[in-house]
Motif scaffolding. Sequence first.
Motif, PDB file in Angstrom:
ATOM      1  N   LEU A  51       7.049  12.800 -12.303  1.00 16.18           N
ATOM      2  CA  LEU A  51       6.773  11.896 -11.904  1.00 16.18           C
ATOM      3  C   LEU A  51       7.986  10.700 -11.549  1.00 16.18           C
ATOM      4  O   LEU A  51       9.041  10.839 -12.284  1.00 16.18           O
ATOM      5  N   VAL A  52       8.020   9.994 -10.395  1.00 16.33           N
ATOM      6  CA  VAL A  52       9.268   9.499  -9.813  1.00 16.33           C
ATOM      7  C   VAL A  52       8.480   8.293  -9.948  1.00 16.33           C
ATOM      8  O   VAL A  52       7.941   7.738  -8.843  1.00 16.33           O
ATOM      9  N   ASP A  53       9.909   7.077 -10.234  1.00 17.94           N
ATOM     10  CA  ASP A  53       9.451   5.962 -10.353  1.00 17.94           C
ATOM     11  C   ASP A  53       8.819   5.317 -10.685  1.00 17.94           C
ATOM     12  O   ASP A  53       8.474   3.840 -11.717  1.00 17.94           O
ATOM     13  N   ARG A  54       7.662   6.298 -10.955  1.00 23.40           N
ATOM     14  CA  ARG A  54       6.185   5.264 -11.644  1.00 23.40           C
ATOM     15  C   ARG A  54       5.944   6.419 -12.980  1.00 23.40           C
ATOM     16  O   ARG A  54       5.135   7.330 -13.009  1.00 23.40           O
ATOM     17  N   THR A  55       5.906   5.501 -14.176  1.00 20.40           N
ATOM     18  CA  THR A  55       5.511   6.928 -15.532  1.00 20.40           C
ATOM     19  C   THR A  55       3.633   6.018 -15.718  1.00 20.40           C
ATOM     20  O   THR A  55       3.645   4.886 -15.563  1.00 20.40           O
ATOM     21  N   PHE A  56       3.464   7.399 -17.200  1.00 16.83           N
ATOM     22  CA  PHE A  56       2.003   6.362 -18.140  1.00 16.83           C
ATOM     23  C   PHE A  56       3.135   6.431 -19.190  1.00 16.83           C
ATOM     24  O   PHE A  56       4.129   6.648 -19.294  1.00 16.83           O
ATOM     25  N   GLU A  57       2.252   5.789 -19.837  1.00 18.61           N
ATOM     26  CA  GLU A  57       2.870   5.280 -21.046  1.00 18.61           C
ATOM     27  C   GLU A  57       2.711   6.517 -22.234  1.00 18.61           C
ATOM     28  O   GLU A  57       3.850   7.282 -23.411  1.00 18.61           O
ATOM     29  N   THR A  58       1.536   7.497 -22.086  1.00 17.05           N
ATOM     30  CA  THR A  58       1.840   8.529 -22.469  1.00 17.05           C
ATOM     31  C   THR A  58       2.600   9.169 -22.549  1.00 17.05           C
ATOM     32  O   THR A  58       2.588   9.979 -20.597  1.00 17.05           O
TER      33      THR A  58
ATOM     34  N   ARG B 156       8.891  -5.226 -15.557  1.00 16.43           N
ATOM     35  CA  ARG B 156       9.918  -6.628 -14.475  1.00 16.43           C
ATOM     36  C   ARG B 156       9.631  -7.829 -14.599  1.00 16.43           C
ATOM     37  O   ARG B 156      10.060  -8.407 -15.437  1.00 16.43           O
ATOM     38  N   ILE B 157       7.978  -7.888 -15.046  1.00  8.84           N
ATOM     39  CA  ILE B 157       7.802  -9.093 -15.209  1.00  8.84           C
ATOM     40  C   ILE B 157       7.789  -9.514 -16.824  1.00  8.84           C
ATOM     41  O   ILE B 157       8.382 -10.027 -17.521  1.00  8.84           O
ATOM     42  N   SER B 158       8.566  -7.643 -17.770  1.00 12.03           N
ATOM     43  CA  SER B 158       8.353  -8.271 -19.224  1.00 12.03           C
ATOM     44  C   SER B 158       9.849  -8.618 -19.420  1.00 12.03           C
ATOM     45  O   SER B 158      10.396  -9.470 -20.249  1.00 12.03           O
ATOM     46  N   ALA B 159      10.841  -8.990 -18.240  1.00 14.25           N
ATOM     47  CA  ALA B 159      12.204  -9.072 -18.509  1.00 14.25           C
ATOM     48  C   ALA B 159      11.929 -10.320 -18.363  1.00 14.25           C
ATOM     49  O   ALA B 159      12.567 -11.659 -17.974  1.00 14.25           O
TER      50      ALA B 159
ATOM     51  N   SER C 165       2.835   8.371  -8.543  1.00 12.86           N
ATOM     52  CA  SER C 165       1.766   7.570  -8.429  1.00 12.86           C
ATOM     53  C   SER C 165       0.637   5.813  -8.874  1.00 12.86           C
ATOM     54  O   SER C 165       1.632   4.858  -9.727  1.00 12.86           O
ATOM     55  N   THR C 166      -0.282   5.768  -8.173  1.00 10.63           N
ATOM     56  CA  THR C 166      -0.827   4.227  -8.107  1.00 10.63           C
ATOM     57  C   THR C 166      -1.605   4.452  -9.208  1.00 10.63           C
ATOM     58  O   THR C 166      -2.482   3.126  -8.769  1.00 10.63           O
ATOM     59  N   MET C 167      -1.643   5.536  -9.866  1.00 11.63           N
ATOM     60  CA  MET C 167      -3.332   5.913 -10.702  1.00 11.63           C
ATOM     61  C   MET C 167      -2.778   4.298 -11.962  1.00 11.63           C
ATOM     62  O   MET C 167      -1.111   4.749 -12.639  1.00 11.63           O
ATOM     63  N   GLU C 168      -3.854   4.220 -12.528  1.00 10.16           N
ATOM     64  CA  GLU C 168      -3.643   3.685 -14.041  1.00 10.16           C
ATOM     65  C   GLU C 168      -3.645   4.345 -14.842  1.00 10.16           C
ATOM     66  O   GLU C 168      -3.405   4.198 -16.167  1.00 10.16           O
ATOM     67  N   ASP C 169      -4.951   4.763 -14.996  1.00  9.29           N
ATOM     68  CA  ASP C 169      -5.782   5.947 -16.240  1.00  9.29           C
ATOM     69  C   ASP C 169      -4.743   7.077 -15.906  1.00  9.29           C
ATOM     70  O   ASP C 169      -5.269   8.188 -15.361  1.00  9.29           O
ATOM     71  N   PHE C 170      -4.158   7.310 -16.918  1.00  8.29           N
ATOM     72  CA  PHE C 170      -3.361   8.452 -17.350  1.00  8.29           C
ATOM     73  C   PHE C 170      -4.294   9.458 -17.586  1.00  8.29           C
ATOM     74  O   PHE C 170      -4.448  11.015 -17.210  1.00  8.29           O
ATOM     75  N   GLU C 171      -5.904   9.108 -18.705  1.00  5.13           N
ATOM     76  CA  GLU C 171      -6.391  10.871 -18.366  1.00  5.13           C
ATOM     77  C   GLU C 171      -7.487  11.178 -17.107  1.00  5.13           C
ATOM     78  O   GLU C 171      -6.971  12.463 -16.959  1.00  5.13           O
ATOM     79  N   ARG C 172      -7.171  10.492 -16.131  1.00  3.75           N
ATOM     80  CA  ARG C 172      -7.892  10.814 -14.733  1.00  3.75           C
ATOM     81  C   ARG C 172      -5.968  12.007 -14.161  1.00  3.75           C
ATOM     82  O   ARG C 172      -6.639  12.235 -13.377  1.00  3.75           O
ATOM     83  N   PHE C 173      -5.509  10.658 -14.379  1.00  2.42           N
ATOM     84  CA  PHE C 173      -4.825  12.371 -13.598  1.00  2.42           C
ATOM     85  C   PHE C 173      -4.184  13.562 -14.215  1.00  2.42           C
ATOM     86  O   PHE C 173      -3.888  14.365 -13.464  1.00  2.42           O
TER      87      PHE C 173
ATOM     88  N   PRO D 244      -0.271  -4.966 -10.410  1.00  2.00           N
ATOM     89  CA  PRO D 244       0.353  -5.641 -12.040  1.00  2.00           C
ATOM     90  C   PRO D 244       0.252  -4.144 -13.225  1.00  2.00           C
ATOM     91  O   PRO D 244       0.651  -3.652 -13.514  1.00  2.00           O
ATOM     92  N   ARG D 245      -0.352  -2.472 -12.376  1.00  2.00           N
ATOM     93  CA  ARG D 245      -1.334  -1.701 -13.143  1.00  2.00           C
ATOM     94  C   ARG D 245       0.060  -0.621 -13.063  1.00  2.00           C
ATOM     95  O   ARG D 245      -0.281   0.456 -13.732  1.00  2.00           O
ATOM     96  N   LEU D 246       1.134  -0.717 -11.970  1.00  2.00           N
ATOM     97  CA  LEU D 246       2.133  -0.303 -12.747  1.00  2.00           C
ATOM     98  C   LEU D 246       3.181  -0.158 -13.580  1.00  2.00           C
ATOM     99  O   LEU D 246       3.778  -1.694 -14.126  1.00  2.00           O
ATOM    100  N   SER D 247       4.130   1.184 -13.836  1.00  2.00           N
ATOM    101  CA  SER D 247       4.780   0.823 -15.280  1.00  2.00           C
ATOM    102  C   SER D 247       6.380  -0.282 -14.259  1.00  2.00           C
ATOM    103  O   SER D 247       6.518  -0.909 -15.468  1.00  2.00           O
TER     104      SER D 247
END
Length: 359
Positions: free
Chosen positions: A126-133, A177-180, A106-114, A169-172
């Motif tokens: 979900l492959v490679d990219r996830t949501f916090e929820t 990677r930036i956190s690391a 997913s390229t979406m940032e908004d979990f509720e939209r997805f 920047p919206r991607l998990s």
Amino acid sequence: MSHTINNTRYVSEETKEKVYKAIAELGYTPDASARSFRTGKKRTVGFIVPDISNKFFGTIIESVENYLSAHGYHLIIANTKEDADREETNIRLLAAGLVDGLLVASTMEDFERFNHLIPAGFPVVLVDRTFETKKYSSICVSNFQPIYRSVCRLAAKGAKRIGIVGGLPRLSSTKERISAYREAMADCGLPLDDDLILYGNSMENSVQSCLDKLLERKCDAIVVCQGLMASETVIYLHQKGIQLVKDLDLVSFVDYDSNLYDLYSNQMDCIVQPAEELGRSAGEQILDLRSGLIGRAHSNKEGLAAFLTHRNKGLQAIRTDIRRNQQRLTGVGFTGKKLIRSHLGIPGSQQCGAIQQPV
């Protein structure tokens, strides 16, 4: 004819022979829509990807398709080009009855939209990219350790101004990677300058402007966090007359079988992701989910790990490392400060990040 083709009851060999002969002569093809109406199964999976021109996703797609084909399923691909509106349109189309389940990078940032787009009980991985929820099943690769280690290695070699180019920047994956990078810079005693953290868009021709800014800001090392941008980085630096190692240290994500890596593997450290294993695991997971073998609440697999490979390592050695690394590293993560920084030659603190790497 139906019982012969579907093997649903006994049919004599003589009758079978006549049926198959008639099928060959008439060019008969079974009606897939009628079969799916009767069984409730299309034996088809959809895969929504952000960029089919990206070698990383191309490798995943091929691996998924190989796994599904071996189990009697077909694959439909939809390309979003990192556009959330295109993703929404494709999800609505495929989840409306065209496929038995969905794989989504997913390229979406908004979990509720997805979440609003997915019918109740519909199989999704979900492959490679996830949501916090964590509502949906997922399979992704941990990139924290190799990014952390790469920054530590650069610091140990004397780099003072280490820049980084992330994806959207919206991607998990970008956030991880930036956190690391941030944690490694702090642990290595280097000042954290937000002007050295820049973002591309994970698509073609997005990295050049970032590189120009980092070079203007006197970076002596750069980490590029996405394979497509990494390839363009090497080409762009070459065009500008900048020599790797001599003028600038580079760490990049690369496709291990690319011709570019053959040319520059002795001039940069590279981070390799197990794309084939990721695709195979995604295919396995969506079929298990479709069959009810696993529940969504217990099907998050985040144990696959990318790894850092050092310069001067030949292509065959990289492939050997990948084969060794392609295993589920369940429970392996960046869990503490267990590797002494002196191991990397960094003076000062007695702590550094725990890194697990094939040898």
